[in-house]
Motif scaffolding. Structure first.
Motif, PDB file in Angstrom:
ATOM      1  N   PHE A   1      28.893  44.402  52.280  1.00 38.32           N
ATOM      2  CA  PHE A   1      29.345  45.758  51.431  1.00 38.32           C
ATOM      3  C   PHE A   1      30.822  45.868  51.573  1.00 38.32           C
ATOM      4  CE2 PHE A   1      31.534  50.272  52.566  1.00 38.32           C
ATOM      5  CZ  PHE A   1      31.030  50.560  51.453  1.00 38.32           C
ATOM      6  N   PHE A   2      31.879  45.020  52.995  1.00 38.21           N
ATOM      7  CA  PHE A   2      33.124  44.832  53.733  1.00 38.21           C
ATOM      8  C   PHE A   2      32.975  44.028  52.128  1.00 38.21           C
ATOM      9  CE2 PHE A   2      32.207  47.603  56.815  1.00 38.21           C
ATOM     10  CZ  PHE A   2      32.908  48.627  56.722  1.00 38.21           C
ATOM     11  N   ASP A   3      33.104  42.569  52.273  1.00 35.59           N
ATOM     12  CA  ASP A   3      33.352  42.209  51.108  1.00 35.59           C
ATOM     13  C   ASP A   3      33.006  42.743  50.144  1.00 35.59           C
ATOM     14  OD1 ASP A   3      33.759  40.580  53.490  1.00 35.59           O
ATOM     15  OD2 ASP A   3      31.608  39.103  53.357  1.00 35.59           O
ATOM     16  N   ALA A   4      32.481  43.070  49.722  1.00 34.69           N
ATOM     17  CA  ALA A   4      32.842  43.091  47.880  1.00 34.69           C
ATOM     18  C   ALA A   4      33.385  44.649  48.145  1.00 34.69           C
ATOM     19  CB  ALA A   4      31.200  43.899  47.633  1.00 34.69           C
ATOM     20  N   SER A   5      34.196  45.122  49.352  1.00 33.08           N
ATOM     21  CA  SER A   5      35.292  46.557  48.845  1.00 33.08           C
ATOM     22  C   SER A   5      36.216  45.981  48.973  1.00 33.08           C
ATOM     23  CB  SER A   5      34.597  47.451  49.694  1.00 33.08           C
ATOM     24  OG  SER A   5      32.746  47.534  49.916  1.00 33.08           O
ATOM     25  N   PRO A   6      37.068  44.910  48.781  1.00 30.19           N
ATOM     26  CA  PRO A   6      39.169  45.369  48.836  1.00 30.19           C
ATOM     27  C   PRO A   6      39.379  45.727  48.846  1.00 30.19           C
ATOM     28  CG  PRO A   6      37.720  43.790  46.850  1.00 30.19           C
ATOM     29  CD  PRO A   6      37.225  44.718  47.624  1.00 30.19           C
ATOM     30  N   GLU A   7      39.266  46.833  48.858  1.00 29.00           N
ATOM     31  CA  GLU A   7      40.681  48.072  48.297  1.00 29.00           C
ATOM     32  C   GLU A   7      40.316  48.938  49.322  1.00 29.00           C
ATOM     33  OE1 GLU A   7      41.386  50.078  44.590  1.00 29.00           O
ATOM     34  OE2 GLU A   7      40.095  48.225  43.673  1.00 29.00           O
TER      35      GLU A   7
END
Length: 334
Positions: free
Chosen positions: A8-14
């Motif tokens: 989840f975090f890797d896919a949410s860079p912003e």
């Protein structure tokens, strides 16, 4: 298998804000500390912020940090616990000082001072002080990511509606200040002073509004903010999560995920010497784990086992982080 917490975090860079919410005693502080630890080990500069008056971060990091400002508890790992009472007391003194300066008086009338003291005792003042501190930290933008450990009041969702209420209150204050302009000017002329103070008050109110708007917009933007529920495999926690999802929906917010905490390893059932108490606890949890998967599968981001000791100190926080991010589906390994 749903998307793990790491995925989840890797896919949410912003993403800049992470909020852990839920009932008290289920592991929000542990999850918050572990998340901050994980980000610090990945080259980020996280700030873990507690709004809990029970000084929970001090407890889990085994450091006295309550009311002492931002503290670096490990390389690139920053934490802060706001002392709301202290912040309110400072705000009271600021109000008194501004009144004395505004009206050029040495002593504030007793009835006004009593009003200031009474207003500070309102429960909403503690929340307001907390939100102001959060908004101030976000506005400065000194950290890569902010992890908020919210107290168990409406799963942290209430802070969104509270920000809206405060914003509406400032609207009324601005309106009142504008309507009082003629009176202010008349008083200023009688005292031979300039009416410039009116603009100063409005400027300050607008600055408060700017911070609140920034705060609310940051929290309601799914690209910049993620809300996670921390639950345990018990019936009340499941019902509570269902209610939380309804609250999120009403506010137009999507829950980012669920962390299931304090799971007893089911492999312990293979031990012929297991106590009846522990056997019953594990079987109960497994029953509710099935319900959790059925109801919330798309939201589940990690399963965290019940450890053999309290998750306190950096070594244990590191173990929790490992399970949350690197081994999110393992509960048999402690």
């Amino acid at each position: 298998m749903p998307k793990s917490l790491k995925e989840f975090f890797d896919a949410s860079p912003e993403l800049r804000i992470v909020v852990y919410a839920g009932k008290g005693g289920l592991g929000k502080t542990t999850a918050s500390a572990a998340t901050a630890y994980w980000f610090s080990k990945r080259g980020k500069k996280p700030l873990c912020f507690s709004t809990d008056p029970q000084a929970s971060l001090s407890d889990i990091f085994e450091r006295d940090i309550f009311g002492k400002g931002v503290i670096e508890v490990a390389p690139s790992l920053y934490v802060v616990e706001i002392d709301a009472d202290k912040r309110i007391a400072e705000f009271q003194e600021e109000v008194r000082a501004k009144i004395r300066e505004l009206y050029k008086i040495e002593k504030i009338p007793d009835e006004i001072d009593e009003y200031i003291r009474t207003a500070a005792a309102e429960p909403a003042m503690h929340e307001s002080a907390t939100y102001d501190a959060m908004a101030e930290l976000l506005a400065k933008g000194e950290y890569d990511i902010y992890i908020f450990d919210m107290p168990p009041f409406g799963h942290g969702v209430r802070m969104i509606s509270m920000a809206q209420i405060l914003d509406a209150w400032i609207d009324k204050m601005e309106e009142t200040r504008r309507k009082a302009a003629e009176y202010e000017e008349a008083v200023a002329r009688l005292k031979g002073l300039s009416a410039k103070t009116e603009d100063e008050v409005l400027v300050e109110l607008r600055e408060i509004r700017r911070k609140l708007d920034f705060f609310r917009e940051s929290l309601t933007n799914p690209k910049t903010c993620a809300f996670f529920m921390v639950i345990i495999p018990e019936k009340m926690a499941i019902l509570d999560t269902e209610r939380a999802l309804e609250m999120f929906d009403k506010l137009g917010i999507k829950l980012s995920g669920i962390i299931v905490n304090q799971i007893y390893p089911p492999s312990l059932l293979e031990n012929p010497n297991i106590s009846t108490f522990l056997k019953n606890r594990i079987e109960m949890q497994q029953k509710y784990m099935k319900v959790i998967w059925e109801k919330f599968e798309e939201y589940i981001r990690a399963l965290v086992p019940m450890f053999d000791r309290e998750p306190k100190g950096l070594d244990m926080i590191a173990k929790v982080a490992e399970h949350m991010f690197e081994r999110p589906w393992e509960v048999d390994v402690i």
